[in-house]
Design a protein around this motif. Sequence first.
Motif, short mmCIF file in Angstrom:
data_model
loop_
_atom_site.label_atom_id
_atom_site.label_comp_id
_atom_site.label_asym_id
_atom_site.label_seq_id
_atom_site.Cartn_x
_atom_site.Cartn_y
_atom_site.Cartn_z
N GLU A 189 -64.72 -103.62 -93.28
CA GLU A 189 -64.84 -104.05 -91.66
C GLU A 189 -66.32 -104.55 -91.60
O GLU A 189 -66.62 -104.80 -90.37
CB GLU A 189 -64.58 -102.79 -91.07
CG GLU A 189 -65.56 -101.73 -90.85
CD GLU A 189 -64.95 -100.56 -90.50
OE1 GLU A 189 -65.77 -99.83 -89.81
OE2 GLU A 189 -64.06 -100.02 -91.01
N SER A 192 -69.16 -103.83 -87.28
CA SER A 192 -67.76 -103.29 -87.72
C SER A 192 -66.67 -104.08 -86.96
O SER A 192 -66.85 -103.71 -85.63
CB SER A 192 -67.84 -101.67 -87.44
OG SER A 192 -66.46 -101.24 -87.74
N ALA A 193 -66.13 -104.71 -87.67
CA ALA A 193 -64.80 -105.79 -87.02
C ALA A 193 -63.79 -104.84 -86.40
O ALA A 193 -63.47 -103.68 -86.89
CB ALA A 193 -64.58 -106.52 -88.08
N PHE A 194 -63.29 -105.27 -85.60
CA PHE A 194 -62.17 -104.51 -84.87
C PHE A 194 -61.27 -104.21 -85.82
O PHE A 194 -60.64 -105.02 -86.69
CB PHE A 194 -61.51 -105.60 -83.64
CG PHE A 194 -62.17 -105.49 -82.26
CD1 PHE A 194 -61.75 -104.24 -81.65
CD2 PHE A 194 -62.91 -106.22 -81.89
CE1 PHE A 194 -62.55 -103.97 -80.38
CE2 PHE A 194 -63.34 -106.11 -80.75
CZ PHE A 194 -63.26 -104.85 -79.68
N HIS A 195 -60.53 -102.93 -85.90
CA HIS A 195 -59.71 -102.46 -86.58
C HIS A 195 -58.85 -101.11 -85.96
O HIS A 195 -59.54 -100.56 -84.91
CB HIS A 195 -60.37 -102.22 -88.00
CG HIS A 195 -61.42 -100.93 -88.14
ND1 HIS A 195 -62.67 -101.23 -87.50
CD2 HIS A 195 -61.27 -99.72 -88.53
CE1 HIS A 195 -63.38 -100.28 -87.45
NE2 HIS A 195 -62.52 -99.13 -88.11
N TRP A 236 -57.65 -100.06 -81.24
CA TRP A 236 -58.39 -100.98 -81.78
C TRP A 236 -59.82 -100.61 -81.61
O TRP A 236 -60.20 -100.44 -80.26
CB TRP A 236 -58.20 -102.31 -81.34
CG TRP A 236 -56.67 -102.90 -81.89
CD1 TRP A 236 -55.61 -102.87 -81.02
CD2 TRP A 236 -56.42 -103.26 -83.13
NE1 TRP A 236 -54.63 -103.53 -81.66
CE2 TRP A 236 -54.96 -103.65 -83.23
CE3 TRP A 236 -57.19 -103.32 -84.20
CZ2 TRP A 236 -54.28 -104.17 -84.43
CZ3 TRP A 236 -56.46 -103.97 -85.46
CH2 TRP A 236 -55.22 -104.40 -85.38
N ALA A 267 -64.03 -101.39 -82.54
CA ALA A 267 -65.34 -102.08 -83.34
C ALA A 267 -66.70 -101.23 -82.83
O ALA A 267 -66.62 -100.78 -81.98
CB ALA A 267 -65.28 -103.71 -83.14
N ARG A 275 -71.28 -102.36 -83.27
CA ARG A 275 -72.53 -102.73 -83.65
C ARG A 275 -73.85 -102.18 -82.98
O ARG A 275 -73.65 -101.50 -81.98
CB ARG A 275 -72.48 -104.29 -83.11
CG ARG A 275 -72.46 -104.66 -81.56
CD ARG A 275 -72.40 -106.10 -81.16
NE ARG A 275 -72.19 -106.31 -79.94
CZ ARG A 275 -71.56 -107.59 -79.41
NH1 ARG A 275 -71.69 -108.57 -80.28
NH2 ARG A 275 -71.43 -107.70 -78.33
N LEU A 300 -66.44 -109.76 -82.28
CA LEU A 300 -66.41 -108.57 -83.31
C LEU A 300 -65.04 -108.75 -84.10
O LEU A 300 -64.49 -107.60 -84.53
CB LEU A 300 -66.32 -107.35 -82.51
CG LEU A 300 -67.74 -107.32 -81.79
CD1 LEU A 300 -67.62 -105.81 -81.05
CD2 LEU A 300 -68.96 -107.27 -82.69
N CYS A 301 -64.51 -109.83 -84.63
CA CYS A 301 -63.40 -109.77 -85.57
C CYS A 301 -64.22 -111.02 -86.59
O CYS A 301 -64.84 -111.71 -86.40
CB CYS A 301 -62.19 -110.63 -84.91
SG CYS A 301 -61.35 -109.55 -83.79
#
Length: 166
Positions: free
Chosen positions: A18, A61-64, A115, A117, A119, A164-165
Motif C-alpha cells: 500500500e 498509504s493508498a486507499f485500502h 476504505w 489511506a 500520509r 491517495l490511490c
Amino acid sequence: MLNAAQLIQQYNLQPHPEGGWFKETYKCHEYIPASALPKRFGSNRAFSTAIYFLLEQGNFSAFHRIKSDECWHFYAGDPLRVYVLQPNGHLDIIDLGNDIFQGQQFQYIVPANCWFASRPLPGSSFCFVGCTVAPGFDFADFEMADAASLIAKYPQYQNIIKELCR
C-alpha cells in the motif's frame, strides 16, 4: 535525532504494497476457527497481529480496506493524517501525533471494511506508527482500492481519492 533510515534499518522494515515500510512484530500463536468468525473471513485467523509502519514525506498509504478493526498507534516522528471513508458517505480525517493541543491523537481505530489511506502531514519528515488488528491480519483480507470505483461511490471526495490511490 532519529530518522526514517535508522528506523528502517533498526527494525528491518520492508516495503508494503500500500506504500511505506512495515514489519510484523506480533502474530498470536492461537487461532480463531473460521466457524467462529463472521462469514467475511474465509479461514482461521490469529487472535491478533501487530506491525510497525513507517511513511516518509512524499509517500502515502493508498486507499485500502481490511476485514478487521485496525488500531493505529503513534510512536515517533511527525504527525500522520489518516483518511477514513465511512459507509454513510462521511470522510473522517484523523491526525496521529503527540501534540494533543492541536487535536492529534496517540491512537485511532479504523473500523472493519472502511476504505482508508494515510500520509504524513505537510512538513512531516516521517511518521512511525504501529497497527494492531483483531482478528489478526491476513493478506487474504486486504483489498486495494480502484480509484474509479471509489470515486463512483464517494464522488464528493474525488480529489483526495485520486491523490491517495495507486
